[in-house]
Motif scaffolding. Structure first.
Motif, PDB file in Angstrom:
ATOM      1  N   LEU A   1      10.995  -5.144  -1.137  1.00 48.69           N
ATOM      2  CA  LEU A   1      10.680  -4.046  -0.224  1.00 48.69           C
ATOM      3  C   LEU A   1       9.245  -4.061   0.316  1.00 48.69           C
ATOM      4  O   LEU A   1       9.044  -3.757   1.501  1.00 48.69           O
ATOM      5  CB  LEU A   1      10.979  -2.705  -0.905  1.00 48.69           C
ATOM      6  CG  LEU A   1      10.995  -1.465  -0.022  1.00 48.69           C
ATOM      7  CD1 LEU A   1      11.917  -1.646   1.181  1.00 48.69           C
ATOM      8  CD2 LEU A   1      11.410  -0.243  -0.842  1.00 48.69           C
ATOM      9  N   PRO A   2       8.220  -4.384  -0.473  1.00 52.25           N
ATOM     10  CA  PRO A   2       6.861  -4.375   0.086  1.00 52.25           C
ATOM     11  C   PRO A   2       6.691  -5.265   1.309  1.00 52.25           C
ATOM     12  O   PRO A   2       6.033  -4.870   2.282  1.00 52.25           O
ATOM     13  CB  PRO A   2       6.003  -4.862  -1.090  1.00 52.25           C
ATOM     14  CG  PRO A   2       6.746  -4.419  -2.293  1.00 52.25           C
ATOM     15  CD  PRO A   2       8.194  -4.618  -1.940  1.00 52.25           C
ATOM     16  N   LEU A   3       7.280  -6.454   1.299  1.00 53.34           N
ATOM     17  CA  LEU A   3       7.159  -7.355   2.444  1.00 53.34           C
ATOM     18  C   LEU A   3       7.767  -6.726   3.693  1.00 53.34           C
ATOM     19  O   LEU A   3       7.187  -6.773   4.791  1.00 53.34           O
ATOM     20  CB  LEU A   3       7.849  -8.685   2.143  1.00 53.34           C
ATOM     21  CG  LEU A   3       7.827  -9.720   3.282  1.00 53.34           C
ATOM     22  CD1 LEU A   3       6.394 -10.123   3.601  1.00 53.34           C
ATOM     23  CD2 LEU A   3       8.662 -10.949   2.890  1.00 53.34           C
ATOM     24  N   LEU A   4       8.927  -6.104   3.531  1.00 52.62           N
ATOM     25  CA  LEU A   4       9.581  -5.439   4.654  1.00 52.62           C
ATOM     26  C   LEU A   4       8.743  -4.275   5.164  1.00 52.62           C
ATOM     27  O   LEU A   4       8.540  -4.123   6.380  1.00 52.62           O
ATOM     28  CB  LEU A   4      10.964  -4.950   4.218  1.00 52.62           C
ATOM     29  CG  LEU A   4      11.703  -4.010   5.177  1.00 52.62           C
ATOM     30  CD1 LEU A   4      11.877  -4.631   6.548  1.00 52.62           C
ATOM     31  CD2 LEU A   4      13.047  -3.610   4.568  1.00 52.62           C
ATOM     32  N   LEU A   5       8.239  -3.457   4.259  1.00 55.86           N
ATOM     33  CA  LEU A   5       7.454  -2.292   4.682  1.00 55.86           C
ATOM     34  C   LEU A   5       6.129  -2.704   5.316  1.00 55.86           C
ATOM     35  O   LEU A   5       5.654  -2.055   6.250  1.00 55.86           O
ATOM     36  CB  LEU A   5       7.220  -1.359   3.495  1.00 55.86           C
ATOM     37  CG  LEU A   5       8.488  -0.737   2.892  1.00 55.86           C
ATOM     38  CD1 LEU A   5       8.134   0.199   1.744  1.00 55.86           C
ATOM     39  CD2 LEU A   5       9.287  -0.001   3.961  1.00 55.86           C
ATOM     40  N   ARG A   6       5.533  -3.788   4.816  1.00 55.41           N
ATOM     41  CA  ARG A   6       4.306  -4.287   5.453  1.00 55.41           C
ATOM     42  C   ARG A   6       4.584  -4.725   6.887  1.00 55.41           C
ATOM     43  O   ARG A   6       3.786  -4.468   7.797  1.00 55.41           O
ATOM     44  CB  ARG A   6       3.729  -5.449   4.645  1.00 55.41           C
ATOM     45  CG  ARG A   6       2.951  -5.029   3.410  1.00 55.41           C
ATOM     46  CD  ARG A   6       2.145  -6.173   2.839  1.00 55.41           C
ATOM     47  NE  ARG A   6       1.404  -5.773   1.657  1.00 55.41           N
ATOM     48  CZ  ARG A   6       0.254  -5.119   1.674  1.00 55.41           C
ATOM     49  NH1 ARG A   6      -0.273  -4.770   2.836  1.00 55.41           N
ATOM     50  NH2 ARG A   6      -0.361  -4.802   0.548  1.00 55.41           N
TER      51      ARG A   6
ATOM     52  N   ILE B   1      -1.792   3.787   3.668  1.00 53.64           N
ATOM     53  CA  ILE B   1      -0.514   3.174   3.305  1.00 53.64           C
ATOM     54  C   ILE B   1      -0.715   1.772   2.741  1.00 53.64           C
ATOM     55  O   ILE B   1       0.045   1.325   1.875  1.00 53.64           O
ATOM     56  CB  ILE B   1       0.438   3.145   4.533  1.00 53.64           C
ATOM     57  CG1 ILE B   1       1.902   3.127   4.071  1.00 53.64           C
ATOM     58  CG2 ILE B   1       0.125   2.010   5.463  1.00 53.64           C
ATOM     59  CD1 ILE B   1       2.398   4.433   3.507  1.00 53.64           C
ATOM     60  N   HIS B   2      -1.775   1.086   3.187  1.00 56.71           N
ATOM     61  CA  HIS B   2      -2.034  -0.268   2.685  1.00 56.71           C
ATOM     62  C   HIS B   2      -2.472  -0.224   1.222  1.00 56.71           C
ATOM     63  O   HIS B   2      -2.063  -1.066   0.416  1.00 56.71           O
ATOM     64  CB  HIS B   2      -3.088  -0.953   3.552  1.00 56.71           C
ATOM     65  CG  HIS B   2      -2.688  -1.063   4.986  1.00 56.71           C
ATOM     66  ND1 HIS B   2      -1.747  -1.977   5.418  1.00 56.71           N
ATOM     67  CD2 HIS B   2      -3.082  -0.362   6.083  1.00 56.71           C
ATOM     68  CE1 HIS B   2      -1.586  -1.838   6.722  1.00 56.71           C
ATOM     69  NE2 HIS B   2      -2.377  -0.856   7.153  1.00 56.71           N
ATOM     70  N   GLY B   3      -3.302   0.767   0.880  1.00 58.50           N
ATOM     71  CA  GLY B   3      -3.726   0.912  -0.501  1.00 58.50           C
ATOM     72  C   GLY B   3      -2.550   1.222  -1.416  1.00 58.50           C
ATOM     73  O   GLY B   3      -2.456   0.701  -2.538  1.00 58.50           O
ATOM     74  N   LEU B   4      -1.602   2.037  -0.923  1.00 60.77           N
ATOM     75  CA  LEU B   4      -0.432   2.365  -1.729  1.00 60.77           C
ATOM     76  C   LEU B   4       0.488   1.156  -1.878  1.00 60.77           C
ATOM     77  O   LEU B   4       1.092   0.956  -2.937  1.00 60.77           O
ATOM     78  CB  LEU B   4       0.326   3.531  -1.100  1.00 60.77           C
ATOM     79  CG  LEU B   4      -0.416   4.864  -1.025  1.00 60.77           C
ATOM     80  CD1 LEU B   4       0.504   5.946  -0.477  1.00 60.77           C
ATOM     81  CD2 LEU B   4      -0.955   5.273  -2.391  1.00 60.77           C
ATOM     82  N   LEU B   5       0.601   0.345  -0.829  1.00 58.17           N
ATOM     83  CA  LEU B   5       1.413  -0.869  -0.932  1.00 58.17           C
ATOM     84  C   LEU B   5       0.808  -1.848  -1.937  1.00 58.17           C
ATOM     85  O   LEU B   5       1.531  -2.499  -2.703  1.00 58.17           O
ATOM     86  CB  LEU B   5       1.553  -1.533   0.437  1.00 58.17           C
ATOM     87  CG  LEU B   5       2.677  -0.982   1.320  1.00 58.17           C
ATOM     88  CD1 LEU B   5       2.517  -1.462   2.757  1.00 58.17           C
ATOM     89  CD2 LEU B   5       4.040  -1.373   0.767  1.00 58.17           C
ATOM     90  N   GLU B   6      -0.520  -1.931  -1.919  1.00 61.71           N
ATOM     91  CA  GLU B   6      -1.187  -2.800  -2.898  1.00 61.71           C
ATOM     92  C   GLU B   6      -0.951  -2.297  -4.323  1.00 61.71           C
ATOM     93  O   GLU B   6      -0.764  -3.088  -5.255  1.00 61.71           O
ATOM     94  CB  GLU B   6      -2.688  -2.869  -2.598  1.00 61.71           C
ATOM     95  CG  GLU B   6      -3.002  -3.658  -1.331  1.00 61.71           C
ATOM     96  CD  GLU B   6      -4.457  -3.536  -0.921  1.00 61.71           C
ATOM     97  OE1 GLU B   6      -5.219  -2.877  -1.675  1.00 61.71           O
ATOM     98  OE2 GLU B   6      -4.828  -4.081   0.129  1.00 61.71           O
ATOM     99  N   THR B   7      -0.929  -0.973  -4.481  1.00 64.38           N
ATOM    100  CA  THR B   7      -0.639  -0.396  -5.785  1.00 64.38           C
ATOM    101  C   THR B   7       0.778  -0.771  -6.217  1.00 64.38           C
ATOM    102  O   THR B   7       1.014  -1.153  -7.370  1.00 64.38           O
ATOM    103  CB  THR B   7      -0.775   1.138  -5.746  1.00 64.38           C
ATOM    104  OG1 THR B   7      -2.133   1.471  -5.491  1.00 64.38           O
ATOM    105  CG2 THR B   7      -0.337   1.768  -7.061  1.00 64.38           C
ATOM    106  N   ALA B   8       1.733  -0.644  -5.298  1.00 66.08           N
ATOM    107  CA  ALA B   8       3.120  -0.999  -5.612  1.00 66.08           C
ATOM    108  C   ALA B   8       3.224  -2.460  -6.018  1.00 66.08           C
ATOM    109  O   ALA B   8       3.920  -2.813  -6.980  1.00 66.08           O
ATOM    110  CB  ALA B   8       4.010  -0.711  -4.412  1.00 66.08           C
ATOM    111  N   GLU B   9       2.537  -3.331  -5.287  1.00 65.01           N
ATOM    112  CA  GLU B   9       2.590  -4.758  -5.597  1.00 65.01           C
ATOM    113  C   GLU B   9       1.937  -5.057  -6.946  1.00 65.01           C
ATOM    114  O   GLU B   9       2.374  -5.950  -7.679  1.00 65.01           O
ATOM    115  CB  GLU B   9       1.927  -5.545  -4.472  1.00 65.01           C
ATOM    116  CG  GLU B   9       2.777  -5.523  -3.197  1.00 65.01           C
ATOM    117  CD  GLU B   9       2.032  -6.042  -1.982  1.00 65.01           C
ATOM    118  OE1 GLU B   9       0.776  -5.992  -1.989  1.00 65.01           O
ATOM    119  OE2 GLU B   9       2.697  -6.485  -1.027  1.00 65.01           O
TER     120      GLU B   9
END
Length: 261
Positions: A204-209, A177-185
Motif C-alpha cells: 500500500l505505501p507505494l500505491l499511496l505515494r 502525509i510524507h512523514g506519516l508514510l515514512e512512519t508506516a514504512e
C-alpha cells in the motif's frame, strides 16, 4: 464449489447464527463486529460476482450498523481505547463509500483518522500511548494515511514519526502525509524483521505515494495506475482479496481521473 462460493456460504451460515437478536441493532461489541464483517464481506463477494446491487445493499447495511455502534460508544470513548475502533471506522468508510454514501464515508474517515492515532476528538495534545498505534504491520499508520488522503488533507497536522532512521522511538510532531508514510514504512520494516507483514499493507505505501505525487502535481496518472495494478495483483488468497479489493474499488471511484482515465 469455488473458494468464493464456499466463502459466501460460510458468511451466510455464520450470519444465521447471529439472529438471536434483531440484526442491525447494536448490542455486544463482539456480535456487532461479527455482523459488520459478514455484511462487509458479502458486499465484496457480491460485487466481484457482478451483482453490484446486492453488494451495495450489504455495504449499506454494514455502514448503518457501524454508524449506530460508533455513535453510541463515542461519548464514553477514551484515547487509550480509540485505536480499537480504527479498523471498524476505516472499513465502515469503505462500506459507506461503495454503497454510494460519500458524506457518511467522510464521517467514518474522520473517525478512522483520529482513532488510528489514538485520538478521540482530534483536539487532544497528543496520544496517550504512542506505542499502541505503531504496530509492526503498520495497520494504524496506514489507516490514518489513507483516511487523510480521502479527506484531502496532505499537511497541517501532527503525527507520530521516527526522526532518526535507525531509531524505533517515535515523536509527536507537526508533519505531513510524507512523514506519516515514512512512519508506516518504518513499522513495516519492523514487521519484516518479525516476519509478519500482510500483502495488503506491504504494497500500500507505494500505491499511496504514487497517488500523493499526482495530487501534489509531481507524478503522473500512468505511474499511479501501474502502482494500483501492482497492488491488486498482490492478492494471493481470500484474506488478501477481502483487504485489497475494496480499497481498489474505492480508489477507482474516488479518483477516476487518476485510475480510470
Amino acid at each position: 464449489m469455488t473458494d468464493l462460493e464456499k466463502s459466501i456460504q460460510v458468511q451466510k451460515e455464520y450470519l444465521a447464527t447471529l439472529t438471536g437478536t434483531e440484526l442491525g441493532r447494536p448490542d455486544t461489541p463482539t456480535r456487532t463486529g461479527a455482523v459488520f464483517e459478514s455484511w462487509f464481506a458479502l458486499g465484496i463477494f457480491n460485487h466481484w460476482q457482478g451483482e453490484e446491487g446486492g453488494g451495495r445493499t450489504y455495504w449499506a447495511q454494514a455502514a448503518s450498523l457501524a454508524h449506530a455502534y460508533i455513535e453510541r460508544d463515542l461519548p464514553a470513548l477514551t484515547s487509550k481505547r480509540a485505536p480499537n475502533y480504527a479498523r471498524l471506522a476505516r472499513n465502515a468508510a469503505l462500506a459507506a463509500a461503495l454503497s454510494g454514501q460519500e458524506p457518511l464515508a467522510r464521517t467514518f474517515y474522520s473517525y478512522a483518522e483520529r482513532f488510528s492515532t489514538g485520538l478521540v476528538t482530534g483536539h487532544e495534545e497528543r496520544p496517550v500511548d504512542p506505542g499502541a498505534v505503531l504496530d509492526s504491520m503498520a495497520l494504524y499508520p496506514l489507516y490514518r494515511v489513507y483516511s487523510l488522503i480521502r479527506l484531502g488533507r496532505l499537511s497541517g497536522f501532527h503525527g507520530l514519526i521516527f526522526p532518526e532512521v535507525n531509531s524505533d522511538e517515535a515523536l509527536w510532531v507537526r508533519t505531513d502525509i510524507h512523514g506519516l508514510l515514512e512512519t508506516a514504512e518504518h513499522c513495516l520494516a519492523i514487521g519484516r524483521r518479525e516476519r509478519f507483514v500482510f500483502a495488503s499493507e506491504k504494497g500500500l505505501p507505494l500505491l499511496l505515494r504514487a497517488l500523493v505525487a499526482v495530487l501534489e502535481g509531481r507524478g503522473t496518472a500512468e505511474a499511479a495506475r501501474k502502482a494500483l495494478v501492482t497492488y491488486e495483483r498482490s492478492i494471493r488468497d481470500m484474506s488478501d482479496f477481502r483487504r485489497i479489493y475494496p480499497v481498489v474499488l474505492d480508489l477507482k471511484a474516488t479518483f477516476p481521473a487518476v485510475f480510470t482515465a
